[in-house]
Design an enzyme around this catalytic site. Structure first.
Site, mmCIF file in Angstrom:
data_model
loop_
_atom_site.group_PDB
_atom_site.id
_atom_site.type_symbol
_atom_site.label_atom_id
_atom_site.label_comp_id
_atom_site.label_asym_id
_atom_site.label_seq_id
_atom_site.Cartn_x
_atom_site.Cartn_y
_atom_site.Cartn_z
ATOM 1 N N LYS A 6 0.819 -1.196 0.000
ATOM 2 C CA LYS A 6 0.000 0.000 0.000
ATOM 3 C C LYS A 6 0.864 1.263 0.000
ATOM 4 O O LYS A 6 0.371 2.356 -0.220
ATOM 5 C CB LYS A 6 -0.874 0.033 1.267
ATOM 6 C CG LYS A 6 -1.744 -1.168 1.482
ATOM 7 C CD LYS A 6 -2.444 -1.027 2.843
ATOM 8 C CE LYS A 6 -2.866 -2.373 3.366
ATOM 9 N NZ LYS A 6 -3.229 -2.313 4.790
ATOM 10 N N GLY A 7 2.142 1.107 0.304
ATOM 11 C CA GLY A 7 3.008 2.256 0.588
ATOM 12 C C GLY A 7 3.134 3.275 -0.530
ATOM 13 O O GLY A 7 3.459 4.431 -0.287
ATOM 14 N N ASP B 47 14.651 -0.747 0.205
ATOM 15 C CA ASP B 47 15.352 -1.095 1.442
ATOM 16 C C ASP B 47 16.204 -2.333 1.159
ATOM 17 O O ASP B 47 17.306 -2.218 0.625
ATOM 18 C CB ASP B 47 14.298 -1.323 2.536
ATOM 19 C CG ASP B 47 14.908 -1.505 3.910
ATOM 20 O OD1 ASP B 47 16.132 -1.399 4.042
ATOM 21 O OD2 ASP B 47 14.166 -1.753 4.874
ATOM 22 N N PHE C 22 14.166 4.114 9.804
ATOM 23 C CA PHE C 22 12.780 3.755 9.495
ATOM 24 C C PHE C 22 11.956 5.031 9.382
ATOM 25 O O PHE C 22 11.914 5.838 10.305
ATOM 26 C CB PHE C 22 12.198 2.829 10.566
ATOM 27 C CG PHE C 22 10.942 2.163 10.100
ATOM 28 C CD1 PHE C 22 10.995 1.007 9.336
ATOM 29 C CD2 PHE C 22 9.696 2.706 10.389
ATOM 30 C CE1 PHE C 22 9.831 0.400 8.878
ATOM 31 C CE2 PHE C 22 8.526 2.114 9.929
ATOM 32 C CZ PHE C 22 8.604 0.954 9.172
ATOM 33 N N VAL C 23 11.316 5.201 8.225
ATOM 34 C CA VAL C 23 10.571 6.436 7.978
ATOM 35 C C VAL C 23 9.072 6.163 7.840
ATOM 36 O O VAL C 23 8.659 5.047 7.501
ATOM 37 C CB VAL C 23 11.083 7.173 6.715
ATOM 38 C CG1 VAL C 23 12.452 7.776 6.966
ATOM 39 C CG2 VAL C 23 11.115 6.260 5.496
ATOM 40 N N ASP D 294 7.571 3.112 -3.334
ATOM 41 C CA ASP D 294 7.839 4.122 -2.308
ATOM 42 C C ASP D 294 9.288 4.141 -1.853
ATOM 43 O O ASP D 294 9.902 5.195 -1.745
ATOM 44 C CB ASP D 294 6.898 3.914 -1.103
ATOM 45 C CG ASP D 294 6.877 2.465 -0.603
ATOM 46 O OD1 ASP D 294 7.652 1.634 -1.115
ATOM 47 O OD2 ASP D 294 6.084 2.169 0.319
HETATM 48 P P1 IMP Z 1 12.316 -4.099 0.726
HETATM 49 O O1 IMP Z 1 11.544 -5.228 0.128
HETATM 50 O O2 IMP Z 1 13.135 -4.539 1.922
HETATM 51 O O3 IMP Z 1 13.133 -3.288 -0.256
HETATM 52 O O4 IMP Z 1 11.290 -3.139 1.392
HETATM 53 C C1 IMP Z 1 10.395 -2.468 0.671
HETATM 54 C C2 IMP Z 1 9.061 -2.344 1.365
HETATM 55 O O5 IMP Z 1 9.152 -2.351 2.793
HETATM 56 C C3 IMP Z 1 8.558 -1.004 0.957
HETATM 57 O O6 IMP Z 1 7.702 -1.130 -0.132
HETATM 58 C C4 IMP Z 1 7.856 -0.503 2.198
HETATM 59 O O7 IMP Z 1 6.491 -0.839 2.119
HETATM 60 C C5 IMP Z 1 8.506 -1.225 3.342
HETATM 61 N N1 IMP Z 1 9.517 -0.371 3.988
HETATM 62 C C6 IMP Z 1 10.858 -0.394 3.826
HETATM 63 N N2 IMP Z 1 11.465 0.543 4.562
HETATM 64 C C7 IMP Z 1 10.473 1.190 5.209
HETATM 65 C C8 IMP Z 1 10.463 2.305 6.136
HETATM 66 O O8 IMP Z 1 11.485 2.909 6.510
HETATM 67 N N3 IMP Z 1 9.235 2.690 6.567
HETATM 68 C C9 IMP Z 1 8.071 2.086 6.193
HETATM 69 N N4 IMP Z 1 8.040 1.052 5.334
HETATM 70 C C10 IMP Z 1 9.236 0.611 4.847
HETATM 71 MG MG MG Z 2 5.658 -0.793 -0.169
#
Ligand code: IMP
Ligand code: MG
Length: 183
Positions: free
Chosen positions: A43-44, A103, A153-154, A100
C-alpha cells in the site's frame, strides 16, 4: 490526533512536491509517444503514485501488486507475502514500477521478476526513497530516483508503521523509542 515533532521531518511537503514534478517531467520526456503502464506496490506507494500520475501527460494505465514484507516490524521479514490482484496486460507494453522505498530490494526484485514473465517491451523502476547503507538482498537499478535517505525507518507519504501514519504529507523518521511489534 497524530503528532509528529517537527525535528523528525526528513523531507517536507514542498520538497516532495517539487521532486515529484521533476520526476514526472523526466518520465514524460523519456516515454513521449509511448503507452506506459505504471505498476505500483500496495500500500506504501499510493500517495507517490497518485501525485506522480497527476503530473504526467502520457497515455498511461495503472496496475497494482499487493506485497507485504514488514508485517508490523521495522526490519524486513522474509518471505514476502503476495495477495492476489489482477494485473493489466503487460506483454509488449512499457512498464514502469513505481515504488515508495528501496530497502532490502526484495519487494522490487519480486515485482520485476513477476513482470518479466509477461515479456514487457521495457521495464524500469521509479523509486521515491533510496535507503543508503541498507543491507540489500538484490541489486536493483533505479531509473528514476526521488531522494537518497539514511538507513532509518521512515513514516508518512504512504509509508506506515503498524498501518499508521500513511496520511502524513511529509516523510518523517519514526521515533526510535517506539516498541517493535510482536506480530
Ligand atoms: P524491501 O523489500 O526490503 O526493499 O522493502 C520495501 C518495502 O518495505 C517497501 O515497499 C515498504 O512498504 C517497506 N519499507 C521499507 N522501509 C520502510 C520504512 O522505513 N518505513 C516504512 N516502510 C518501509
Ligand atoms: Mg511498499
Amino acid at each position: 490526533m497524530i503528532e509528529i515533532p517537527a525535528q523528525s521531518i526528513l523531507i517536507d511537503r514542498q520538497r516532495l512536491e517539487a521532486r515529484v514534478k521533476e520526476l514526472a517531467a523526466a518520465i514524460d520526456r523519456d516515454y513521449r509517444d509511448k503507452e506506459v503502464i505504471l505498476l505500483s506496490i500496495l500500500k506504501g506507494s499510493i500517495l507517490f503514485l497518485s501525485d506522480l500520475m497527476k503530473e504526467l501527460t502520457l497515455d498511461l494505465r495503472i496496475g497494482f501488486f499487493y506485497l507485504s514484507s514488514y508485517r508490523g516490524n521495522t526490519t524486513p521479514q522474509n518471505p514476502i507475502e503476495q495477495y492476489p490482484l489482477p494485473l493489466p496486460a503487460l506483454q509488449n507494453r512499457h512498464v514502469l514500477i513505481v515504488e515508495d522505498i528501496l530497502d532490502s530490494g526484495t519487494s522490487i526484485h519480486y515485482a520485476l521478476e513477476a513482470c518479466r514473465r509477461y515479456r514487457p517491451a521495457s521495464l524500469k523502476t521509479c523509486i521515491l526513497l533510496n535507503k543508503v547503507g541498507a543491507q540489500r538482498n538484490y541489486t536493483i537499478r533505479i531509473d528514476y530516483k526521488g531522494f537518497d535517505i539514511p538507513n532509518v525507518f521512515v513514516i508518512g507519504y504512504g509509508l506506515d508503521y503498524q498501518e499508521r501514519y500513511r496520511q502524513l504529507p511529509f516523510i518523517a523518521v519514526l521515533n526510535s523509542s517506539q516498541p517493535e511489534s510482536s506480530q
